[in-house]
Design a protein around this motif. Structure first.
Motif, short mmCIF file in Angstrom:
data_model
loop_
_atom_site.label_atom_id
_atom_site.label_comp_id
_atom_site.label_asym_id
_atom_site.label_seq_id
_atom_site.Cartn_x
_atom_site.Cartn_y
_atom_site.Cartn_z
N VAL A 92 11.61 -109.77 -8.38
CA VAL A 92 11.95 -111.13 -9.01
C VAL A 92 13.05 -110.99 -9.98
O VAL A 92 13.69 -111.81 -10.40
CB VAL A 92 10.62 -111.96 -9.47
N TYR A 93 13.32 -109.72 -10.36
CA TYR A 93 14.14 -109.55 -11.60
C TYR A 93 15.09 -108.24 -11.18
O TYR A 93 15.26 -108.13 -9.85
CB TYR A 93 13.14 -109.21 -12.84
N THR A 94 15.56 -107.78 -12.15
CA THR A 94 16.50 -106.69 -11.54
C THR A 94 15.71 -105.59 -11.06
O THR A 94 14.55 -104.99 -11.43
CB THR A 94 17.34 -106.07 -12.71
N GLU A 104 29.46 -116.05 -15.04
CA GLU A 104 30.39 -115.42 -14.93
C GLU A 104 30.53 -114.02 -14.95
O GLU A 104 31.28 -112.99 -14.46
CB GLU A 104 31.54 -115.68 -15.94
N ARG A 105 29.35 -113.50 -15.44
CA ARG A 105 29.03 -111.92 -15.67
C ARG A 105 27.55 -111.64 -15.16
O ARG A 105 26.68 -111.55 -16.02
CB ARG A 105 29.26 -111.32 -16.76
N ILE A 106 27.36 -111.91 -13.90
CA ILE A 106 25.91 -111.54 -13.42
C ILE A 106 25.42 -110.30 -13.45
O ILE A 106 25.96 -109.41 -12.50
CB ILE A 106 25.72 -112.31 -12.23
N LEU A 107 24.67 -109.66 -14.14
CA LEU A 107 24.42 -108.29 -14.43
C LEU A 107 25.64 -107.59 -14.31
O LEU A 107 26.66 -108.06 -14.91
CB LEU A 107 23.46 -107.96 -13.19
N GLY A 108 25.89 -106.30 -13.68
CA GLY A 108 27.05 -105.77 -13.58
C GLY A 108 27.62 -105.90 -12.45
O GLY A 108 28.61 -105.32 -11.75
N GLY A 118 14.92 -116.13 -12.42
CA GLY A 118 14.23 -114.85 -12.70
C GLY A 118 13.73 -114.66 -14.11
O GLY A 118 12.62 -114.43 -14.47
N LYS A 119 14.51 -115.03 -15.03
CA LYS A 119 14.27 -114.79 -16.53
C LYS A 119 13.07 -115.69 -16.95
O LYS A 119 12.31 -115.33 -17.76
CB LYS A 119 15.51 -115.06 -17.64
N LEU A 120 13.11 -116.99 -16.50
CA LEU A 120 12.07 -117.88 -16.71
C LEU A 120 10.88 -117.29 -16.12
O LEU A 120 9.61 -117.87 -16.69
CB LEU A 120 12.54 -119.44 -16.61
N PHE A 127 21.34 -118.01 -23.77
CA PHE A 127 22.41 -117.79 -23.14
C PHE A 127 22.32 -116.77 -22.27
O PHE A 127 21.93 -115.58 -22.92
CB PHE A 127 23.68 -117.78 -24.11
N GLU A 128 22.78 -116.48 -21.07
CA GLU A 128 22.40 -115.47 -20.24
C GLU A 128 23.85 -115.19 -19.30
O GLU A 128 24.06 -115.94 -18.69
CB GLU A 128 21.17 -115.58 -19.47
N ASP A 129 24.32 -113.80 -19.13
CA ASP A 129 25.02 -113.63 -18.32
C ASP A 129 26.27 -114.61 -18.19
O ASP A 129 26.75 -114.65 -17.48
CB ASP A 129 24.45 -113.49 -16.99
N PHE A 130 26.91 -114.75 -19.63
CA PHE A 130 28.05 -115.13 -19.74
C PHE A 130 29.18 -114.30 -19.91
O PHE A 130 28.72 -112.97 -20.40
CB PHE A 130 28.18 -116.20 -21.12
N ASP A 182 20.91 -113.31 -24.81
CA ASP A 182 20.01 -112.28 -24.58
C ASP A 182 20.62 -110.95 -24.24
O ASP A 182 20.18 -109.89 -24.66
CB ASP A 182 19.36 -112.56 -23.24
N ASP A 183 21.86 -111.02 -23.94
CA ASP A 183 22.59 -109.85 -23.47
C ASP A 183 23.23 -109.36 -24.90
O ASP A 183 23.27 -107.96 -24.90
CB ASP A 183 23.80 -110.18 -22.51
N ILE A 184 23.52 -109.87 -25.88
CA ILE A 184 24.04 -109.38 -27.17
C ILE A 184 22.72 -108.95 -27.99
O ILE A 184 22.64 -108.01 -28.27
CB ILE A 184 24.91 -110.29 -27.98
N SER A 238 23.39 -100.16 -17.47
CA SER A 238 23.81 -101.18 -16.53
C SER A 238 22.83 -101.48 -15.50
O SER A 238 22.44 -100.70 -14.63
CB SER A 238 25.27 -100.76 -16.36
N ASN A 239 23.10 -102.97 -14.95
CA ASN A 239 22.28 -103.30 -13.97
C ASN A 239 23.16 -103.73 -13.12
O ASN A 239 24.19 -104.06 -13.26
CB ASN A 239 21.23 -104.46 -14.48
N PRO A 240 22.71 -104.06 -11.60
CA PRO A 240 21.49 -103.50 -11.21
C PRO A 240 21.55 -101.97 -10.89
O PRO A 240 22.34 -101.31 -11.38
CB PRO A 240 21.22 -104.41 -9.66
N ASN A 250 15.30 -102.47 -21.09
CA ASN A 250 15.55 -104.06 -20.62
C ASN A 250 15.18 -105.03 -21.37
O ASN A 250 14.01 -104.71 -21.73
CB ASN A 250 15.18 -104.04 -19.14
N ASN A 251 16.28 -105.96 -21.68
CA ASN A 251 15.89 -106.87 -22.47
C ASN A 251 14.68 -107.85 -21.84
O ASN A 251 13.82 -108.55 -22.85
CB ASN A 251 17.20 -107.90 -23.00
N ALA A 252 14.21 -107.30 -20.92
CA ALA A 252 12.59 -108.26 -20.27
C ALA A 252 11.68 -107.72 -21.40
O ALA A 252 10.52 -108.51 -21.28
CB ALA A 252 12.64 -107.95 -18.90
C1 LIG Z 1 19.14 -107.34 -18.11
C2 LIG Z 1 20.15 -108.07 -18.38
O1 LIG Z 1 19.92 -109.12 -19.02
C3 LIG Z 1 21.54 -107.98 -17.88
O2 LIG Z 1 21.65 -107.09 -16.94
O3 LIG Z 1 22.45 -108.83 -17.71
#
Ligand SMILES: CC(=O)C(=O)O
Ligand SMILES: NC(=O)C1=CN([C@@H]2O[C@H](COP(=O)(O)OP(=O)(O)OC[C@H]3O[C@@H](n4cnc5c(N)ncnc54)[C@H](OP(=O)(O)O)[C@@H]3O)[C@@H](O)[C@H]2O)C=CC1
Ligand SMILES: [Mg+2]
Length: 521
Positions: free
Chosen positions: A138-140, A191-195, A209-211, A281-284, A305-307, A446-448, A491-493
């Motif tokens: 459900v996540y990376t 705009e920046r979904i994972l890598g 997934g985060k929620l 804020f996630e994956d901006f 979360d990313d920062i 870096s993900n995924p 991982n920030n999870a």
């Molecule tokens: C884990 C996470 O938040 C990311 O890869 O963007």
């Protein structure tokens, strides 16, 4: 009332349709259901009572075959289910068996999402009891592939879509969401979904997934969680051409147009849910992420979360690793590949913690940390052309063009990958790290998995089993020279669900760095 309900049941005379209707076009059947035209809509009525047939189709309350005999009587379920009563435990066993049979990770993802749409309690039971096995589903990394293919696998909306079309109406849009008592919002603009870059509207998989983890790992009620995607377009040409793309088919809005939509969104959230709702804020992309955080960090309960989440979890990981590699935080030298949200966010929190521990000013402790971006080592001669968040890291140093040379001259004890580019920790890089460190600490964040700076196997093999290794997406244990190495996951999870829970239950209205340091401990 009585007669109105009867009329509704008998064929919707409530809406007063008759043969003299002025509605043009449309095909009419005996129930008037097909009278709608594009100009004149028919209001869809449903009578919603959580019992009987409706109950079985309400994921919040449905238990499927686990409804007891007593519940079947009380909730008008007799005959709607086969006679067997199957406990939740047995349902869980059956579902895990069937999920394990899928070989393709995306099939497991779809199976989990279908379960969530069918029986929410069972979904969370599975996730909580089998977290190690199902987190990668459900996540990376699998959620990354799900976002890439979201247009094809999309069935039902799992969160709110707020696009440029909703400008001026965002408060109304929030009111369309069926739940009122929202405690946590995870929002992305895709705009920046994972890598994986810009996935536009299809980034929705990330807040969803985060929620799910907010509930499974943080214990927040599912109904208090709201995933949101703000769709301002996408610059992903492939998606713009994809006939199944579910988002706005235009290039990304920027500048004032972007800022105004986000501003309306942030105001509407506060107006609708109050000051204590947490917005993650996630994956901006970084050109918006830092600005949004600075702007709304003083007016709303927000964190990025990313920062910040990543910073907190990585600092915790480094501190834990000191037991293995020795020394204090201040005695180590850090080198990052990647100087964006994750890289500079982690670097700043490490510098802050060293400053706290040693009482040295943070301007001094930053000097223990160097970062490499796509143009090489960040040094003072580049200062004028650097984005603002990189400037504090422009130390006095000769220019260095690439990571390997940076490793050789800086001789870091800790190497952190936050570049979003896979296989950038090459054999030469890891060997160099192992040549001057007894136990090099290597974090490939870096993900995924495809974007991981190196694999666990590479880190252990090239360091001859001496690396202490963790990665953003999980790797299986690896056997080298008869010894089994179990890689860590950085991982920030591991922090945001607990961090968010802390914010929500403490009644906080702002997030401060001290809270991140406390969470890290
Ligand atoms: C884990 C996470 O938040 C990311 O890869 O963007
Ligand atoms: N494990 C975890 O918990 C987390 C992992 N991540 C992962 O970290 C990665 C980066 O995320 P984020 O920091 O937000 O992204 P950003 O886009 O903000 O930063 C990426 C950085 O990497 C640099 N970079 C890109 N390509 C190269 C290259 N070939 N060589 C050297 N540097 C390069 C960029 O350089 P330039 O500035 O010159 O363009 C930029 O500084 C993603 O894969 C993400 O999934 C993110 C958050 C949490
Ligand atoms: Mg993220």
């Amino acid at each position: 009332m009585e007669s109105t309900m009867k009329e509704m049941r008998d064929g919707a005379s409530v809406l007063d349709f008759d043969s003299k209707s002025t509605v043009e076009g449309g095909v009419e059947d005996v129930y008037g259901e097909d009278r709608a035209t594009e100009d004149q809509l028919v209001t869809p009525w449903t009578i919603s009572v959580a019992s009987g047939y409706c109950l079985l189709r309400d994921p919040r309350h449905n238990k499927g075959l686990a409804f007891t005999e007593k519940e079947r009587d009380a909730h008008y379920l007799r005959g709607l289910l086969p006679p067997a009563v199957i406990s939740q435990q047995l349902q869980e066993k059956k579902l895990m068996n069937s999920i394990r049979q899928y070989e393709v990770p995306l099939q497991k993802y779809v199976a989990m999402m279908e379960l969530e749409e069918r029986n929410e309690r069972l979904f969370y039971k599975l996730l909580i009891d089998n977290v190690e096995e199902l987190l990668p589903v459900v996540y990376t990394p699998t959620v990354g592939e799900a976002c890439q293919k979201y247009g094809s696998i999309f069935r039902r909306p799992q969160g709110l879509y707020i696009s440029l079309k909703e400008k001026g109406k965002i408060l109304e849009v929030l009111k369309n969401w069926p739940e009122r008592s929202i405690q946590v919002i995870v929002v992305t603009d895709g705009e920046r979904i994972l890598g994986l870059g810009d996935l536009g509207c299809q980034g929705m998989g990330i807040p969803v997934g985060k929620l799910a983890l907010y509930t499974a790992l943080g214990g927040i009620r599912p109904s208090a969680c709201l995933p949101i995607t703000v769709d301002v377009g996408t610059n992903n040409e492939q998606l713009l051409k994809d006939e199944f793309y579910i988002g706005l088919r235009q290039r990304r809005a920027t500048g004032q147009e972007y800022a105004e939509l986000l501003d309306e969104f942030m105001s509407a959230v506060k107006q609708n849910y109050g000051e204590k709702v947490l917005i993650q804020f996630e994956d901006f992309a970084n050109h918006n992420a830092f600005e949004l955080l600075a702007k709304y960090g003083t007016t709303h309960l927000v964190f990025n979360d990313d920062i910040q989440g990543t910073a907190s979890v990585v600092l915790a990981g480094v501190v834990a690793a000191l037991k293995l590699i020795g020394g204090t935080l201040a005695e180590h030298r850090f080198l990052f590949l990647g100087a964006g949200e994750a890289g500079t966010g982690i670097a700043e929190l490490i510098a802050l913690e060293i400053s706290k521990q040693t009482k040295a000013p943070v301007e001094e402790t930053r000097k223990k940390i160097c970062l490499v971006d796509s143009k090489g080592l960040i040094v003072s001669s580049r200062k004028d052309s650097l984005q603002h968040f990189k400037k504090p890291w422009a130390h006095e140093h000769e220019p260095v063009n690439n990571l390997l040379d940076a490793v050789k001259v800086i001789k870091p004890t800790i190497l952190i990958g936050s570049s979003g580019v896979g296989r950038t920790f090459t054999k030469e890089v890891i060997e160099a790290m192992a040549s001057f460190n007894e136990k090099p600490l290597i974090l490939a964040l870096s993900n995924p998995t495809s974007q991981s700076e190196c694999t666990a196997e590479e880190a252990y093999t090239w360091s001859k089993g001496r690396a202490i290794f963790a990665s953003g997406s999980p790797f299986d244990p690896f056997e080298y020279n008869g010894k089994v190495f179990v890689p860590g996951q950085a991982n920030n999870a591991y922090i945001f669900p607990g961090f968010g829970l802390g914010l929500v239950i403490s009644g906080a209205i702002r997030v401060h760095d001290d809270m991140l340091l406390a969470a890290c401990k």
